[in-house]
Write a protein that holds these residues in place. Structure first.
Motif, PDB file in Angstrom:
ATOM      1  N   ILE A   1       0.845  -1.206   0.000  1.00 11.10           N
ATOM      2  CA  ILE A   1       0.000   0.000   0.000  1.00 11.10           C
ATOM      3  C   ILE A   1       0.875   1.248   0.000  1.00 11.10           C
ATOM      4  O   ILE A   1       0.651   2.180  -0.776  1.00 11.10           O
ATOM      5  N   LYS A   2       1.878   1.253   0.853  1.00  7.71           N
ATOM      6  CA  LYS A   2       2.789   2.409   0.936  1.00  7.71           C
ATOM      7  C   LYS A   2       3.516   2.618  -0.391  1.00  7.71           C
ATOM      8  O   LYS A   2       3.634   3.745  -0.874  1.00  7.71           O
ATOM      9  N   ASN A   3       3.977   1.523  -0.991  1.00 10.26           N
ATOM     10  CA  ASN A   3       4.668   1.627  -2.284  1.00 10.26           C
ATOM     11  C   ASN A   3       3.737   2.149  -3.376  1.00 10.26           C
ATOM     12  O   ASN A   3       4.145   2.954  -4.214  1.00 10.26           O
ATOM     13  N   THR A   4       2.493   1.695  -3.362  1.00 16.48           N
ATOM     14  CA  THR A   4       1.526   2.138  -4.366  1.00 16.48           C
ATOM     15  C   THR A   4       1.253   3.628  -4.231  1.00 16.48           C
ATOM     16  O   THR A   4       1.219   4.360  -5.229  1.00 16.48           O
ATOM     17  N   ILE A   5       1.084   4.105  -3.014  1.00 19.32           N
ATOM     18  CA  ILE A   5       0.828   5.534  -2.790  1.00 19.32           C
ATOM     19  C   ILE A   5       2.059   6.352  -3.166  1.00 19.32           C
ATOM     20  O   ILE A   5       1.950   7.408  -3.799  1.00 19.32           O
TER      21      ILE A   5
ATOM     22  N   ALA B   1       2.454   9.212  -6.159  1.00 21.86           N
ATOM     23  CA  ALA B   1       3.042  10.543  -5.975  1.00 21.86           C
ATOM     24  C   ALA B   1       4.168  10.780  -6.975  1.00 21.86           C
ATOM     25  O   ALA B   1       4.262  11.867  -7.566  1.00 21.86           O
ATOM     26  N   ASN B   2       5.006   9.785  -7.196  1.00 22.49           N
ATOM     27  CA  ASN B   2       6.108   9.921  -8.156  1.00 22.49           C
ATOM     28  C   ASN B   2       5.584  10.116  -9.575  1.00 22.49           C
ATOM     29  O   ASN B   2       6.091  10.957 -10.320  1.00 22.49           O
ATOM     30  N   ALA B   3       4.571   9.343  -9.959  1.00 21.06           N
ATOM     31  CA  ALA B   3       3.989   9.474 -11.303  1.00 21.06           C
ATOM     32  C   ALA B   3       3.334  10.848 -11.462  1.00 21.06           C
ATOM     33  O   ALA B   3       3.478  11.498 -12.502  1.00 21.06           O
ATOM     34  N   TYR B   4       2.626  11.286 -10.457  1.00 15.23           N
ATOM     35  CA  TYR B   4       1.988  12.609 -10.487  1.00 15.23           C
ATOM     36  C   TYR B   4       3.051  13.698 -10.637  1.00 15.23           C
ATOM     37  O   TYR B   4       2.917  14.602 -11.465  1.00 15.23           O
ATOM     38  N   ASN B   5       4.120  13.609  -9.850  1.00 17.15           N
ATOM     39  CA  ASN B   5       5.197  14.605  -9.912  1.00 17.15           C
ATOM     40  C   ASN B   5       5.855  14.625 -11.284  1.00 17.15           C
ATOM     41  O   ASN B   5       6.167  15.692 -11.814  1.00 17.15           O
ATOM     42  N   THR B   6       6.065  13.444 -11.868  1.00 13.49           N
ATOM     43  CA  THR B   6       6.657  13.359 -13.206  1.00 13.49           C
ATOM     44  C   THR B   6       5.766  14.047 -14.230  1.00 13.49           C
ATOM     45  O   THR B   6       6.242  14.801 -15.089  1.00 13.49           O
ATOM     46  N   MET B   7       4.452  13.810 -14.126  1.00 14.01           N
ATOM     47  CA  MET B   7       3.509  14.430 -15.059  1.00 14.01           C
ATOM     48  C   MET B   7       3.497  15.955 -14.891  1.00 14.01           C
ATOM     49  O   MET B   7       3.530  16.688 -15.868  1.00 14.01           O
ATOM     50  N   VAL B   8       3.493  16.433 -13.646  1.00 14.27           N
ATOM     51  CA  VAL B   8       3.491  17.882 -13.388  1.00 14.27           C
ATOM     52  C   VAL B   8       4.761  18.511 -13.967  1.00 14.27           C
ATOM     53  O   VAL B   8       4.697  19.549 -14.634  1.00 14.27           O
TER      54      VAL B   8
END
Length: 177
Positions: free
Chosen positions: A5-9, A13-20
């Motif tokens: 669960i922690k890794n998924t969250i 966050a990492n994918a969101y940051n990359t997209m931003v």
């Protein structure tokens, strides 16, 4: 499996940051080199990022234990990215039922939807048939088709002008000879 669960969250966050960061780079203007990103000045890309930041920075009534992403350890930063706060995330994972509701509760478009549900709805509205990106893609394809036709017409006109000028110069050469 709290580690999963922690890794998924964290992966989210990492994918969101990359997209931003990607959208920010593509819409930026570099003052030193006097060049803009590929999407510099594109209102659709900027609007998409602003609307997504609004969703991420908003709140949810899916559970009383957590209302914002910061409550579960995803702290929004000034640059629009998310920073994972491990201590808050561990505490949130300790309340697994509330965490599940916080992300996945679906009350059919109400303020009680979880963040995962709100993000899915945002993606559906953005990428759906009438979504902003789909509409923009159709518009760009139409524009490319129009420009291709105009380019072909211009090529035809240039060929006709070239043929006419060659004929005139040939006659001029004949007359001069």
């Amino acid at each position: 499996d709290t580690t999963s669960i922690k890794n998924t969250i964290t992966d989210f966050a990492n994918a969101y940051n990359t997209m931003v960061k990607l959208v920010r780079e593509q819409t930026a203007y570099n003052e030193d080199s006097k060049t803009g990103g590929t999407l510099q000045g594109d209102r659709t890309a900027v609007s998409l990022l602003n609307r997504l930041r609004s969703v991420i920075g908003g709140s949810s009534g899916a559970t009383s234990a957590f209302t914002r992403l910061a409550d579960v350890g995803l702290d929004p930063q000034r640059d629009g990215t998310l920073k994972v706060n491990a201590a808050k995330l561990d505490a949130a994972i300790g309340r697994l039922s509330d965490l599940k509701d916080f992300f996945s509760r679906d009350d059919v478009g109400t303020a009680n939807d979880g963040f995962g549900t709100m993000l899915r709805q945002f993606a559906d509205m953005t990428l759906g048939t009438d979504g902003s990106l789909s509409t923009k893609a159709v518009s760009l394809r139409t524009r490319i088709g129009t420009l291709d036709k105009r380019s072909a017409q211009l090529e035809d006109r240039l060929s006709a002008t070239e043929g006419r000028l060659r004929a005139q110069y040939t006659r001029l050469d004949s007359n001069m000879a």
